[in-house]
Design a protein around this motif. Structure first.
Motif, PDB file in Angstrom:
ATOM      1  N   ILE A  93      44.687  55.882 -39.501  1.00  0.00           N
ATOM      2  CA  ILE A  93      43.258  55.912 -39.180  1.00  0.00           C
ATOM      3  C   ILE A  93      43.037  55.086 -37.923  1.00  0.00           C
ATOM      4  O   ILE A  93      43.134  53.854 -37.946  1.00  0.00           O
ATOM      5  CB  ILE A  93      42.395  55.367 -40.330  1.00  0.00           C
ATOM      6  N   GLY A  94      42.800  55.775 -36.813  1.00  0.00           N
ATOM      7  CA  GLY A  94      42.537  55.096 -35.556  1.00  0.00           C
ATOM      8  C   GLY A  94      41.049  54.973 -35.293  1.00  0.00           C
ATOM      9  O   GLY A  94      40.221  55.195 -36.182  1.00  0.00           O
ATOM     10  N   CYS A  95      40.713  54.652 -34.046  1.00  0.00           N
ATOM     11  CA  CYS A  95      39.307  54.460 -33.684  1.00  0.00           C
ATOM     12  C   CYS A  95      38.531  55.767 -33.717  1.00  0.00           C
ATOM     13  O   CYS A  95      37.315  55.768 -33.880  1.00  0.00           O
ATOM     14  CB  CYS A  95      39.206  53.809 -32.310  1.00  0.00           C
ATOM     15  N   GLY A  96      39.237  56.892 -33.519  1.00  0.00           N
ATOM     16  CA  GLY A  96      38.591  58.199 -33.566  1.00  0.00           C
ATOM     17  C   GLY A  96      38.042  58.701 -32.257  1.00  0.00           C
ATOM     18  O   GLY A  96      37.598  59.845 -32.180  1.00  0.00           O
ATOM     19  N   HIS A  97      38.086  57.872 -31.205  1.00  0.00           N
ATOM     20  CA  HIS A  97      37.469  58.322 -29.954  1.00  0.00           C
ATOM     21  C   HIS A  97      38.316  58.083 -28.709  1.00  0.00           C
ATOM     22  O   HIS A  97      37.899  58.447 -27.616  1.00  0.00           O
ATOM     23  CB  HIS A  97      36.094  57.671 -29.771  1.00  0.00           C
ATOM     24  N   CYS A  98      39.497  57.481 -28.835  1.00  0.00           N
ATOM     25  CA  CYS A  98      40.365  57.319 -27.673  1.00  0.00           C
ATOM     26  C   CYS A  98      41.140  58.614 -27.429  1.00  0.00           C
ATOM     27  O   CYS A  98      41.043  59.571 -28.198  1.00  0.00           O
ATOM     28  CB  CYS A  98      41.331  56.151 -27.862  1.00  0.00           C
ATOM     29  N   ARG A  99      41.927  58.640 -26.368  1.00  0.00           N
ATOM     30  CA  ARG A  99      42.671  59.859 -26.035  1.00  0.00           C
ATOM     31  C   ARG A  99      43.667  60.233 -27.118  1.00  0.00           C
ATOM     32  O   ARG A  99      43.815  61.414 -27.470  1.00  0.00           O
ATOM     33  CB  ARG A  99      43.388  59.671 -24.698  1.00  0.00           C
ATOM     34  N   ALA A 100      44.380  59.227 -27.656  1.00  0.00           N
ATOM     35  CA  ALA A 100      45.374  59.523 -28.698  1.00  0.00           C
ATOM     36  C   ALA A 100      44.705  60.070 -29.953  1.00  0.00           C
ATOM     37  O   ALA A 100      45.145  61.077 -30.528  1.00  0.00           O
ATOM     38  CB  ALA A 100      46.180  58.268 -29.026  1.00  0.00           C
ATOM     39  N   CYS A 101      43.637  59.426 -30.392  1.00  0.00           N
ATOM     40  CA  CYS A 101      42.950  59.893 -31.600  1.00  0.00           C
ATOM     41  C   CYS A 101      42.327  61.266 -31.398  1.00  0.00           C
ATOM     42  O   CYS A 101      42.272  62.073 -32.327  1.00  0.00           O
ATOM     43  CB  CYS A 101      41.884  58.883 -32.014  1.00  0.00           C
ATOM     44  N   ARG A 103      43.523  63.713 -29.909  1.00  0.00           N
ATOM     45  CA  ARG A 103      44.530  64.760 -30.121  1.00  0.00           C
ATOM     46  C   ARG A 103      45.175  64.642 -31.500  1.00  0.00           C
ATOM     47  O   ARG A 103      46.209  65.259 -31.769  1.00  0.00           O
ATOM     48  CB  ARG A 103      45.583  64.728 -29.011  1.00  0.00           C
ATOM     49  N   GLY A 104      44.577  63.839 -32.382  1.00  0.00           N
ATOM     50  CA  GLY A 104      45.063  63.723 -33.754  1.00  0.00           C
ATOM     51  C   GLY A 104      46.258  62.816 -33.910  1.00  0.00           C
ATOM     52  O   GLY A 104      46.943  62.857 -34.932  1.00  0.00           O
ATOM     53  N   GLN A 105      46.516  61.956 -32.929  1.00  0.00           N
ATOM     54  CA  GLN A 105      47.665  61.063 -32.984  1.00  0.00           C
ATOM     55  C   GLN A 105      47.184  59.624 -33.196  1.00  0.00           C
ATOM     56  O   GLN A 105      47.366  58.736 -32.358  1.00  0.00           O
ATOM     57  CB  GLN A 105      48.498  61.161 -31.700  1.00  0.00           C
ATOM     58  N   ASP A 106      46.577  59.409 -34.361  1.00  0.00           N
ATOM     59  CA  ASP A 106      46.024  58.089 -34.677  1.00  0.00           C
ATOM     60  C   ASP A 106      47.106  57.015 -34.726  1.00  0.00           C
ATOM     61  O   ASP A 106      46.796  55.822 -34.612  1.00  0.00           O
ATOM     62  CB  ASP A 106      45.302  58.137 -36.020  1.00  0.00           C
ATOM     63  N   THR A 107      48.346  57.405 -34.895  1.00  0.00           N
ATOM     64  CA  THR A 107      49.439  56.431 -34.923  1.00  0.00           C
ATOM     65  C   THR A 107      49.544  55.651 -33.618  1.00  0.00           C
ATOM     66  O   THR A 107      50.032  54.526 -33.598  1.00  0.00           O
ATOM     67  CB  THR A 107      50.785  57.130 -35.169  1.00  0.00           C
ATOM     68  N   TYR A 108      49.125  56.264 -32.523  1.00  0.00           N
ATOM     69  CA  TYR A 108      49.208  55.615 -31.215  1.00  0.00           C
ATOM     70  C   TYR A 108      47.821  55.327 -30.652  1.00  0.00           C
ATOM     71  O   TYR A 108      47.595  55.355 -29.448  1.00  0.00           O
ATOM     72  CB  TYR A 108      50.012  56.478 -30.241  1.00  0.00           C
ATOM     73  N   CYS A 109      46.873  55.029 -31.530  1.00  0.00           N
ATOM     74  CA  CYS A 109      45.497  54.714 -31.143  1.00  0.00           C
ATOM     75  C   CYS A 109      45.486  53.632 -30.065  1.00  0.00           C
ATOM     76  O   CYS A 109      46.116  52.574 -30.219  1.00  0.00           O
ATOM     77  CB  CYS A 109      44.706  54.244 -32.361  1.00  0.00           C
ATOM     78  N   GLU A 110      44.772  53.889 -28.983  1.00  0.00           N
ATOM     79  CA  GLU A 110      44.727  52.942 -27.875  1.00  0.00           C
ATOM     80  C   GLU A 110      43.940  51.682 -28.223  1.00  0.00           C
ATOM     81  O   GLU A 110      44.065  50.654 -27.546  1.00  0.00           O
ATOM     82  CB  GLU A 110      44.099  53.625 -26.653  1.00  0.00           C
ATOM     83  N   ASN A 111      43.145  51.754 -29.279  1.00  0.00           N
ATOM     84  CA  ASN A 111      42.354  50.602 -29.699  1.00  0.00           C
ATOM     85  C   ASN A 111      42.853  50.013 -31.012  1.00  0.00           C
ATOM     86  O   ASN A 111      42.100  49.346 -31.726  1.00  0.00           O
ATOM     87  CB  ASN A 111      40.878  51.013 -29.831  1.00  0.00           C
ATOM     88  N   ALA A 112      44.134  50.252 -31.320  1.00  0.00           N
ATOM     89  CA  ALA A 112      44.692  49.784 -32.595  1.00  0.00           C
ATOM     90  C   ALA A 112      44.538  48.270 -32.769  1.00  0.00           C
ATOM     91  O   ALA A 112      44.317  47.779 -33.877  1.00  0.00           O
ATOM     92  CB  ALA A 112      46.164  50.169 -32.699  1.00  0.00           C
ATOM     93  N   ALA A 113      44.639  47.535 -31.670  1.00  0.00           N
ATOM     94  CA  ALA A 113      44.560  46.072 -31.762  1.00  0.00           C
ATOM     95  C   ALA A 113      43.204  45.589 -32.264  1.00  0.00           C
ATOM     96  O   ALA A 113      43.102  44.488 -32.814  1.00  0.00           O
ATOM     97  CB  ALA A 113      44.864  45.445 -30.403  1.00  0.00           C
ATOM     98  N   THR A 114      42.161  46.409 -32.066  1.00  0.00           N
ATOM     99  CA  THR A 114      40.826  46.009 -32.501  1.00  0.00           C
ATOM    100  C   THR A 114      40.443  46.623 -33.844  1.00  0.00           C
ATOM    101  O   THR A 114      39.362  46.337 -34.362  1.00  0.00           O
ATOM    102  CB  THR A 114      39.779  46.417 -31.448  1.00  0.00           C
ATOM    103  N   MET A 115      41.320  47.458 -34.405  1.00  0.00           N
ATOM    104  CA  MET A 115      41.039  48.085 -35.694  1.00  0.00           C
ATOM    105  C   MET A 115      41.330  47.105 -36.833  1.00  0.00           C
ATOM    106  O   MET A 115      42.273  46.309 -36.754  1.00  0.00           O
ATOM    107  CB  MET A 115      41.887  49.341 -35.876  1.00  0.00           C
TER     108      MET A 115
END
Length: 349
Positions: A93-101, A103-115
């Motif tokens: 479960i990523g932020c839902g709005h970055c480039r990775a999320c 495309r359905g790639q929540d594993t590499y969420c660009e905002n993972a550090a703030t999740m």
């Protein structure tokens, strides 16, 4: 409700009573059909502490990041789901709005550090419980397929699928070969996926005779562990080496084996998080060999894994445990006593 909870670092999880979750806006409440026990869970409660490991995985939370279930209740704003239908849960479960999320790639969420968490079962309450609340977006339909046996596909299916799909270019064409190192839950599924997606000769290796026999049943040519392991693998490829190697262990000896048998312009993917090391040398590896790693996969790929499952192309081998026996499932996982994926079924089967 009852749940298996990661309660404190360096300690075995506990079975305890927790509040039943209520689905929030955009979420669905599932009655859990099955939840797989994974070595990543063991790393969380055995290896991590305040100074080591992602801060999002601090205790406490309900374990279980590979889960399936039946729709029990819809949260505010959720439409298009029918109570009682079966779904597989995409755990990340990523932020839902970055480039990775996007495309359905929540594993590499660009905002993972703030999740506040990484996935359902990894920082956020997971499926080792009677009920589980997840974003509606993370549900992958199973149709009439058995959701209990499907549960491990959320990780033990998706992770090898993603790694194999990334390696398809080196497996395209006749005369290609793939090697699966480590025939636990992920490795056995990897053999099936390779057989379903490619025409490559699938070679598999492990220390356990029963694991080798199971892989042979899926169509693999097997090589037992031992001093002649690398030579036997090379012999099966006519001395050419293996086009794509998948290491589902990731310790020093398996990394060394992978790099010793890979072919010119081949690809080695480290999937197992064994924290091993490899000392690369220009003259010690064939030219243009890729050494890479992968982590989990995309939600689109989980839809594709579910397609393979419904078509009978991939069938995880599972050992079922009731919620009362869930801690025994983790004990057996740690002891290496499981022949399939341990799946906890909170409501029976």
């Amino acid at each position: 409700m009852r749940a298996i909870v990661f309660d404190q670092y360096k300690s075995t999880p506990v079975l305890k009573e927790v509040d039943r979750p209520a689905p929030g806006p955009g979420e669905v409440l599932l009655k859990v059909a099955g939840a797989g026990a994974c070595h990543s869970d063991v790393a969380v409660y055995r290896d991590f502490d305040e100074s080591f490991g992602p801060p999002q995985l601090r205790p406490s939370f309900v374990l279980g990041h590979e889960s399936s279930g039946w729709v029990e209740e819809l949260g505010p704003g959720v439409e298009g789901f029918t109570v009682g239908d079966a779904f597989l849960v995409y755990g990340p479960i990523g932020c839902g709005h970055c480039r990775a999320c996007s495309r359905g790639q929540d594993t590499y969420c660009e905002n993972a550090a703030t999740m506040p968490y990484l996935a359902a079962g990894l920082g956020r309450d997971g499926g080792m419980a009677e009920y589980l609340a997840v974003p509606a977006r993370n549900l992958v339909p199973l149709g009439q397929a058995d959701p209990v046996a499907a549960a491990p596909l959320a990780d033990a299916g998706l992770t090898p699928y993603h790694a194999i799909k990334k390696s398809l270019p080196v497996l395209a064409g006749g005369g290609r070969s793939a090697l699966v190192i480590g025939l636990g839950g992920l490795g056995q599924v990897a053999v099936q996926i390779l057989r379903a997606l490619t025409g490559a000769t699938v070679i598999a290796t492990d220390q356990k005779p029963e694991a080798l026999a199971q892989a042979e049943g899926y169509g693999a040519v097997t090589v037992p562990g031992g001093p002649d392991q690398a030579g036997a693998v090379r012999e099966l490829t006519g001395g050419r080496g293996v086009d794509a190697v998948f290491d589902f262990v990731g310790v020093d000896p398996t990394l060394a084996l992978a790099m010793s048998v890979v072919a010119l312009q081949g690809r080695v993917t480290i999937v197992g998080i064994g924290n091993g090391s490899y000392a690369w040398n220009f003259y010690g590896v064939p030219y243009e060999v890729e050494l890479t790693s992968t982590y989990w996969g995309t939600i689109e790929e989980l839809h594709e894994v579910a397609d393979l499952y419904r078509a009978g192309k991939v069938t995880p081998q599972v050992e079922l445990f009731g919620l009362d026996d869930g801690l025994e499932a983790y004990r057996r996982l740690e002891a290496g006593e499981l022949n399939g994926r341990a799946v906890v079924i909170p409501h029976g089967h």
